[in-house]
Write a protein that holds these residues in place. Structure first.
Motif, mmCIF file in Angstrom:
data_model
loop_
_atom_site.group_PDB
_atom_site.id
_atom_site.type_symbol
_atom_site.label_atom_id
_atom_site.label_comp_id
_atom_site.label_asym_id
_atom_site.label_seq_id
_atom_site.Cartn_x
_atom_site.Cartn_y
_atom_site.Cartn_z
ATOM 1 N N MET A 1 -19.710 -2.830 -19.179
ATOM 2 C CA MET A 1 -20.732 -3.834 -18.864
ATOM 3 C C MET A 1 -21.383 -4.311 -20.165
ATOM 4 S SD MET A 1 -23.565 -1.190 -17.302
ATOM 5 C CE MET A 1 -24.056 0.259 -18.238
ATOM 6 N N SER A 2 -21.276 -5.606 -20.404
ATOM 7 C CA SER A 2 -21.866 -6.129 -21.637
ATOM 8 C C SER A 2 -23.294 -6.558 -21.336
ATOM 9 C CB SER A 2 -21.034 -7.303 -22.155
ATOM 10 O OG SER A 2 -21.181 -8.408 -21.286
ATOM 11 N N LYS A 3 -24.166 -6.272 -22.268
ATOM 12 C CA LYS A 3 -25.581 -6.606 -22.059
ATOM 13 C C LYS A 3 -25.976 -7.779 -22.918
ATOM 14 C CE LYS A 3 -28.626 -3.070 -21.011
ATOM 15 N NZ LYS A 3 -29.372 -1.869 -21.405
ATOM 16 N N ARG A 4 -26.829 -8.593 -22.382
ATOM 17 C CA ARG A 4 -27.307 -9.728 -23.169
ATOM 18 C C ARG A 4 -28.341 -9.257 -24.182
ATOM 19 N NH1 ARG A 4 -29.887 -13.741 -19.353
ATOM 20 N NH2 ARG A 4 -30.165 -15.066 -21.184
ATOM 21 N N ASP A 5 -28.381 -9.995 -25.271
ATOM 22 C CA ASP A 5 -29.370 -9.710 -26.312
ATOM 23 C C ASP A 5 -30.781 -9.849 -25.736
ATOM 24 O OD1 ASP A 5 -31.002 -11.410 -28.746
ATOM 25 O OD2 ASP A 5 -30.192 -9.426 -29.150
ATOM 26 N N TYR A 6 -31.638 -8.873 -26.025
ATOM 27 C CA TYR A 6 -32.989 -8.864 -25.459
ATOM 28 C C TYR A 6 -33.802 -10.104 -25.843
ATOM 29 C CZ TYR A 6 -32.530 -3.983 -23.940
ATOM 30 O OH TYR A 6 -32.152 -2.829 -23.321
ATOM 31 N N TYR A 7 -33.629 -10.554 -27.078
ATOM 32 C CA TYR A 7 -34.358 -11.758 -27.500
ATOM 33 C C TYR A 7 -33.891 -12.975 -26.710
ATOM 34 C CZ TYR A 7 -36.057 -8.972 -31.418
ATOM 35 O OH TYR A 7 -36.665 -8.013 -32.174
ATOM 36 N N LEU A 10 -35.309 -13.035 -23.161
ATOM 37 C CA LEU A 10 -36.680 -13.542 -23.053
ATOM 38 C C LEU A 10 -36.823 -14.955 -23.614
ATOM 39 C CD1 LEU A 10 -38.761 -10.365 -24.007
ATOM 40 C CD2 LEU A 10 -38.353 -11.298 -21.736
ATOM 41 N N GLY A 11 -35.755 -15.445 -24.271
ATOM 42 C CA GLY A 11 -35.799 -16.799 -24.821
ATOM 43 C C GLY A 11 -36.776 -16.948 -25.980
ATOM 44 N N VAL A 12 -36.865 -15.910 -26.798
ATOM 45 C CA VAL A 12 -37.749 -15.977 -27.968
ATOM 46 C C VAL A 12 -36.913 -15.714 -29.220
ATOM 47 C CG1 VAL A 12 -39.780 -15.186 -26.712
ATOM 48 C CG2 VAL A 12 -38.313 -13.493 -27.802
ATOM 49 N N LEU A 21 -44.159 -12.849 -26.986
ATOM 50 C CA LEU A 21 -43.348 -12.021 -26.082
ATOM 51 C C LEU A 21 -43.985 -11.966 -24.701
ATOM 52 C CD1 LEU A 21 -42.426 -8.858 -28.181
ATOM 53 C CD2 LEU A 21 -40.849 -10.569 -27.273
ATOM 54 N N LYS A 22 -45.287 -11.698 -24.723
ATOM 55 C CA LYS A 22 -45.997 -11.520 -23.466
ATOM 56 C C LYS A 22 -45.954 -12.798 -22.638
ATOM 57 C CE LYS A 22 -50.118 -9.248 -21.819
ATOM 58 N NZ LYS A 22 -51.304 -8.530 -22.224
ATOM 59 N N LYS A 23 -46.164 -13.929 -23.326
ATOM 60 C CA LYS A 23 -46.142 -15.217 -22.650
ATOM 61 C C LYS A 23 -44.781 -15.466 -22.013
ATOM 62 C CE LYS A 23 -49.339 -18.285 -24.799
ATOM 63 N NZ LYS A 23 -49.485 -19.137 -25.966
ATOM 64 N N ALA A 24 -43.743 -15.221 -22.804
ATOM 65 C CA ALA A 24 -42.373 -15.456 -22.321
ATOM 66 C C ALA A 24 -42.069 -14.541 -21.140
ATOM 67 C CB ALA A 24 -41.381 -15.211 -23.447
ATOM 68 N N PHE A 25 -42.491 -13.281 -21.273
ATOM 69 C CA PHE A 25 -42.228 -12.307 -20.212
ATOM 70 C C PHE A 25 -42.939 -12.699 -18.916
ATOM 71 C CE2 PHE A 25 -41.507 -8.525 -17.956
ATOM 72 C CZ PHE A 25 -42.715 -8.041 -17.476
ATOM 73 N N ARG A 26 -44.216 -13.053 -19.047
ATOM 74 C CA ARG A 26 -45.000 -13.442 -17.874
ATOM 75 C C ARG A 26 -44.343 -14.584 -17.120
ATOM 76 N NH1 ARG A 26 -50.965 -13.337 -19.091
ATOM 77 N NH2 ARG A 26 -51.456 -11.148 -18.847
ATOM 78 N N GLU A 51 -36.660 -4.952 -18.735
ATOM 79 C CA GLU A 51 -36.082 -4.033 -19.719
ATOM 80 C C GLU A 51 -36.252 -4.602 -21.126
ATOM 81 O OE1 GLU A 51 -31.653 -2.401 -20.910
ATOM 82 O OE2 GLU A 51 -32.020 -3.003 -18.853
ATOM 83 N N ALA A 52 -35.922 -5.886 -21.271
ATOM 84 C CA ALA A 52 -36.015 -6.517 -22.591
ATOM 85 C C ALA A 52 -37.456 -6.456 -23.098
ATOM 86 C CB ALA A 52 -35.547 -7.969 -22.500
ATOM 87 N N TYR A 53 -38.408 -6.722 -22.192
ATOM 88 C CA TYR A 53 -39.804 -6.733 -22.609
ATOM 89 C C TYR A 53 -40.288 -5.331 -22.972
ATOM 90 C CZ TYR A 53 -44.827 -7.436 -22.548
ATOM 91 O OH TYR A 53 -46.148 -7.463 -22.891
#
Ligand SMILES: [Zn+2]
Ligand SMILES: [Zn+2]
Length: 377
Positions: A1-7, A10-12, A21-26, A51-53
């Motif tokens: 299973m390939s995982k996407r990059d955490y950044y 979250l699109g940051v 980070l918080k804004k994007a996560f919310r 998970e990414a956050y």
């Protein structure tokens, strides 16, 4: 299973600070929360975002992730399987499914002897319409767990001291190693079964609580119910729930309001409605009538000549006091013109004379008729 990059998840960009980070996560969490977003893939998406956050918001985990990528954070890497309470919600249950039968094991959470907050409690209160409108005071019977006053929550008989638990050495948890077909050797932590996570063994238990540290008490609590509450309003009494454990804070008591219906008034937000029956003479000629008020008094209302059925009069400031604000809603009086059904001979004659003078009304639908049937177009 390939995982996407955490950044990427979250699109940051990689230099994003915590506010970003918080804004994007919310924003993403609101969009994909399974309770909001019905799509079947939203749950997986929400987990991925979470998970990414959790990783990027923790300086240590983020640094490790920046250097080693997902290898730094995956299970079995010796890295970070512990995301704390509320973080990775489901990781615990995944472990439980794979290594079930641990006797109360909830993996991923360390420090079993950490303070525990007391449970929240709920008390239901039934009010009359007027009590809800104007506020009142109530005494509640609340059965709850309170800290034992004999041992002051220590669990040991006064004058004695608990000793360190020999099973866990005072840590409050025991570790288990398991071979997993997926992750190799996995270490999970479970609450120590001997001391229940406290890390202590009580040799002479308190005579009142038997070592439980809390006792059940039927507490009477006075609550001031503010003016303007409605059916379903919840009042929070901070710290009036059950006592915490191991030095944790008490939970809250939520008072949930139920309101009896009123024989005359119907509430809508802070306005009240009432129906006012008038006879055809009052409607046609006009009249002054007395109407009851919520306060138990009376007001007079002028009905002008030619008042139609369904007409609504408004009396300002005679409604419900606005909860935690000033002022009151309005009283709305809905006119119902009552056509007489039991006329005597004399009354019928009078009406016939009236009818003769009125002539034939043309039978042609008014614009109002269409609006009532089809709504405004
Ligand atoms: Zn006690
Ligand atoms: Zn123990």
């Amino acid at each position: 299973m390939s995982k996407r990059d955490y950044y990427e998840v979250l699109g940051v960009d990689r230099s994003a600070d915590k506010t970003t980070l918080k804004k994007a996560f919310r924003k993403l969490a609101q969009q994909y929360h399974p309770d909001v977003n019905g799509a079947p893939e939203s749950e997986a998406k929400f987990k991925e975002i979470n998970e990414a956050y959790q990783v990027l918001n923790d300086d240590q985990k983020r640094a490790a992730y920046d250097r080693f990528g997902h290898a730094a954070t995956g299970p079995g890497s010796g890295g970070y399987t512990d995301f704390g309470a509320g973080g990775f919600g489901d990781l615990g249950s995944i472990f439980e499914e794979i290594f079930g039968g641990f006797g109360g094991a909830t993996s991923g959470r360390a420090r079993r002897n950490a303070p525990r907050r007391g449970a929240d409690l709920r008390a239901d209160v039934r009010l009359t319409f007027e009590e809800a409108a104007f506020g009142c005071e109530r005494e509640l019977d609340v059965p709850r767990m309170e800290m034992c006053d004999r041992c002051h929550g220590e669990g040991a008989e006064p004058g004695t001291t608990p000793i360190r638990c020999s099973t866990c050495g005072g840590a409050g948890e025991v570790q288990r190693r398991q071979q997993s077909p997926l992750f190799g050797t996995v270490v999970t932590a479970a609450t120590c079964p001997a001391c229940n996570g406290s890390g202590e063994t009580i040799t002479s238990p308190c005579g009142k609580c038997n070592g439980a540290k809390r006792v059940r008490v039927n507490r009477k609590i006075n609550v001031n119910i503010p003016a303007g509450v409605d059916d379903g309003t919840r009042i929070r009494l901070t710290g009036e729930g059950e006592a915490g454990m191991l030095g944790g804070p008490a939970g809250n008591l939520f008072v949930v309001i139920g309101v009896e219906p009123h024989p005359i008034f119907v509430r809508q937000e802070f306005d009240i409605h009432m129906e006012l029956p008038v006879n055809i003479a009052q409607a046609a000629l006009g009249a002054t009538v007395r109407i009851p008020t919520l306060d138990g008094g009376e007001e007079s209302l002028e009905i002008p000549a030619g008042t139609q059925n369904g007409k609504i009069f408004r009396k300002r400031n005679l409604g419900i006091p606005r909860l935690q604000r000033s002022g009151r809603g309005d009283m709305l009086i809905n006119v119902r013109v009552v056509v007489p059904t039991n006329l005597n001979g004399e009354q019928k004659d009078l009406l016939r004379k009236l009818a003769a003078t009125l002539g034939d009304e043309s039978i042609e639908p008014s614009k109002g008729f269409f609006d009532r049937i089809f709504g405004d177009r």
